[in-house]
Design a protein around this motif. Structure first.
Motif, short mmCIF file in Angstrom:
data_model
loop_
_atom_site.label_atom_id
_atom_site.label_comp_id
_atom_site.label_asym_id
_atom_site.label_seq_id
_atom_site.Cartn_x
_atom_site.Cartn_y
_atom_site.Cartn_z
N VAL A 131 27.62 -107.73 17.46
CA VAL A 131 27.47 -108.92 16.62
C VAL A 131 28.46 -108.90 15.45
O VAL A 131 28.66 -109.93 14.81
CB VAL A 131 26.03 -109.04 16.08
N GLN A 132 29.08 -107.74 15.19
CA GLN A 132 30.06 -107.66 14.12
C GLN A 132 31.47 -108.01 14.60
O GLN A 132 32.40 -108.09 13.81
CB GLN A 132 30.06 -106.24 13.53
N SER A 133 31.61 -108.21 15.92
CA SER A 133 32.94 -108.47 16.47
C SER A 133 32.92 -109.79 17.28
O SER A 133 31.96 -110.56 17.19
CB SER A 133 33.38 -107.29 17.35
N GLU A 134 33.94 -109.97 18.06
CA GLU A 134 34.06 -111.18 18.88
C GLU A 134 34.30 -110.83 20.34
O GLU A 134 34.88 -109.79 20.65
CB GLU A 134 35.21 -112.06 18.38
N PHE A 148 34.35 -116.08 21.17
CA PHE A 148 32.92 -116.23 20.91
C PHE A 148 32.54 -115.29 19.76
O PHE A 148 32.85 -114.09 19.79
CB PHE A 148 32.10 -115.85 22.15
N ARG A 149 31.90 -115.80 18.71
CA ARG A 149 31.34 -114.95 17.67
C ARG A 149 29.87 -115.28 17.52
O ARG A 149 29.40 -116.33 17.99
CB ARG A 149 32.08 -115.13 16.35
N PHE A 150 29.11 -114.36 16.85
CA PHE A 150 27.66 -114.45 16.84
C PHE A 150 27.14 -114.61 15.43
O PHE A 150 27.61 -113.95 14.49
CB PHE A 150 27.07 -113.19 17.49
N GLU A 151 26.13 -115.48 15.26
CA GLU A 151 25.47 -115.69 13.98
C GLU A 151 23.97 -115.66 14.18
O GLU A 151 23.45 -116.26 15.13
CB GLU A 151 25.87 -117.05 13.38
N ILE A 152 23.29 -114.90 13.25
CA ILE A 152 21.84 -114.80 13.35
C ILE A 152 21.23 -116.03 12.68
O ILE A 152 21.73 -116.52 11.67
CB ILE A 152 21.33 -113.49 12.71
N VAL A 153 20.13 -116.55 13.24
CA VAL A 153 19.41 -117.69 12.67
C VAL A 153 17.93 -117.40 12.70
O VAL A 153 17.46 -116.57 13.48
CB VAL A 153 19.71 -118.99 13.45
N SER A 154 17.18 -118.05 11.81
CA SER A 154 15.73 -117.92 11.80
C SER A 154 15.16 -118.58 13.06
O SER A 154 15.66 -119.61 13.50
CB SER A 154 15.15 -118.57 10.55
N PRO A 155 14.09 -118.01 13.64
CA PRO A 155 13.49 -118.62 14.85
C PRO A 155 13.01 -120.03 14.62
O PRO A 155 12.89 -120.82 15.55
CB PRO A 155 12.33 -117.68 15.17
#
Length: 519
Positions: A466-469, A485-492
């Motif tokens: 999740v820290q990379s692409e 593609f990169r990753f971002e955390i979101v609230s459920p």
């Protein structure tokens, strides 16, 4: 007196005697037999009544108190003169009564000629026999054609007459038959005939009964032939065409069909036989322009005189369109960004209108379609349609497949994939267009590149990932393109999530274009 058969009849004997001279009175009833001999059948001699033996009325009749002769059931044989004689000391008086007995006939019987009758004979043909049975007095029979009385002679002739016959049955009733003879004409083919029986009844009344009407089957030669086309006014390729040939002869003649053709190598016309049909109907299924021309119906009737034209012709013209010619034909490959001009031409019995469509959508009217600065989305199948508006349904199409070739193009170059928690599995989609079909490989940090793995990739997210692409590479002979593609955390509970937690935003590959690329 007039009575119906079977009725009880009372024949009165009214008399008067000079006042004061009654004395002894003798009342007697007499009949006259067939030999002219008078016979007494009943008497009243000073109040002593009796029926004479040896007569037909011994058990059938009686004398009542008023001296009337009462016959139980009137019979035809009772149709005679009855005499009542009254004798006193002062003289004798006689009165007579003529008894008439009536009986209506049974329902008439009709037998008509069911054969085929010629209208060309030199004599009157037997038409039908009508019979009326068991009547009194003798009934009469008359004949009708189309509701009008036929004034038929009783003398034999070549035109119209009847032969009648009357029979007295053992019952005393009469049966009558009448046979009609008539010189038939062609116009009698639709005529309706019937017979009518008239009979007498008491008090001058006249009764009647008639048969059902009947028609005759006539034989007459053909005088007129009609050959008609039972089809649309404008005939086009693919239509069904039906010819109707009709002759007015009877019985219906045989019909022969042919197509009249001309030949450059032969003098005159050539007939191509198409067969016969007893109903005079000939059909052409799914006609083409080769079916245009003259068609002939020939009626076979050997009784028709030479001056009757037994052949008729009908000419048809089948409207057509020649195959549409498209340039380039079938398939063309064009580099992305270039221009291409598609042209088509069409010919036929009438000049067609031309138009271009892609799928079901019309994109251009006219013979030329110019596609400028081609993109992958502009690839596909283009069809040129030729049609004639004045003849609905007359149309043809021809298609060409346009393939756009060039280096791969990513639908999106940067994609953000949302997730809820580490360890979650996400699916990445690499959406790319290009021709020839690009090869796809995936690059994951810390791992060797994955080649030819398709355009989808499932990953279990790790803290390092999740820290990379993650990248997706697409490459063909014209070049390559890349998607990150990169990753971002979101609230459920975040409402901004585009779908189920952990899923990326998928960019659809257009199947129609992709299939063109694979081709």
């Amino acid at each position: 007196m007039e009575v119906l058969l079977g009725q009880e009849v009372s024949i009165l004997c009214t008399h008067s005697v000079t006042t004061g001279r009654e004395g002894h009175v003798l009342v007697e009833w007499f009949i006259t037999d067939k030999n002219g001999v008078q016979k007494r059948v009943a008497y009243d001699d000073g109040g002593q009544q009796g029926m004479d033996s040896g007569t037909e009325y011994k058990d059938r009749a009686s004398m009542d108190s008023s001296h009337s002769l009462v016959i139980k059931e009137a019979d035809v044989s009772d149709e005679r003169t009855f005499s009542c004689q009254v004798t006193t000391t002062s003289g004798t008086g006689v009165g007579e009564t003529q008894l008439k007995v009536f009986d209506p006939p049974e329902t008439p019987e009709l037998v008509y000629n069911t054969g085929t009758l010629s209208v060309t004979g030199d004599y009157a043909s037997e038409i039908a026999t009508c019979t009326s049975k068991n009547a009194n007095p003798v009934p009469t029979i008359s004949w009708y054609k189309d509701g009008r009385l036929l004034n038929a002679s009783t003398e034999r002739n070549k035109e119209l007459y009847v032969v009648s016959r009357t029979v007295k049955e053992t019952s005393g009733l009469f049966s009558v038959s009448s046979t009609l003879y008539m010189d038939l004409k062609k116009e009698d083919k639709d005529s309706a005939f019937h017979c009518k029986v008239n009979y007498s009844m008491p008090q001058g009344r006249v009764g009647s009964t008639e048969t059902d009407s009947f028609q005759l089957t006539l034989h007459y030669y053909t005088e007129n032939v009609q050959f008609l086309l039972n089809s649309p006014e404008l005939i086009k390729e693919g239509d069904d065409v039906e010819f109707h040939c009709k002759a007015d002869g009877s019985p219906p003649p045989e019909y022969y069909f042919s197509k009249v053709q001309t030949s450059d190598t032969q003098v005159g016309e050539v007939q191509r036989e198409l067969g016969s049909n007893p109903e005079g109907i000939f059909r052409l299924r799914h006609v083409s322009k080769a079916d245009s021309g003259m068609y002939r119906c020939q009626v076979l009737d050997f009784d028709s005189p030479p001056e009757v034209d037994l052949e008729k012709e009908v000419t048809i013209f089948v409207h057509y369109l020649d195959p549409v010619v498209v340039t380039p034909s079938k398939m063309v490959v064009v580099n992305i960004g270039e221009d291409i001009e598609l042209t088509c031409s069409g010919t036929g019995s009438r000049t067609p209108e031309l138009s271009w469509k892609k799928g079901e959508e019309e994109v251009e009217k006219g013979a030329t379609l110019t596609l400028r600065s081609l993109t992958y989305r502009m690839a596909g199948t283009y069809s040129c349609k030729a049609s004639v508006s004045s003849i609905p349904g007359l149309e043809r199409e021809e298609a060409v497949q346009v393939i756009v070739e060039g280096k791969p193009q990513m639908e999106q170059h940067q994609t953000v994939t949302h997730y809820h928690t580490v360890g979650q599995t996400v699916e990445l989609t690499c959406s790319v267009l290009g021709h020839p079909e690009p090869e796809i490989r995936w690059s994951i940090p810390g791992e060797a590149p994955i080649e030819h793995s398709g355009n989808k990739l499932s990953l279990e997210l790790t803290p390092e990932l999740v820290q990379s692409e993650v990248s997706c590479w697409a490459e063909n002979k014209h070049g390559s393109d890349k998607q990150m593609f990169r990753f971002e955390i979101v609230s459920p509970t975040a409402s901004s999530s585009p779908g189920p937690a952990g899923k990326s935003v998928h960019l659809s590959v257009l199947p129609a274009y992709l299939s063109a690329f694979l081709a």
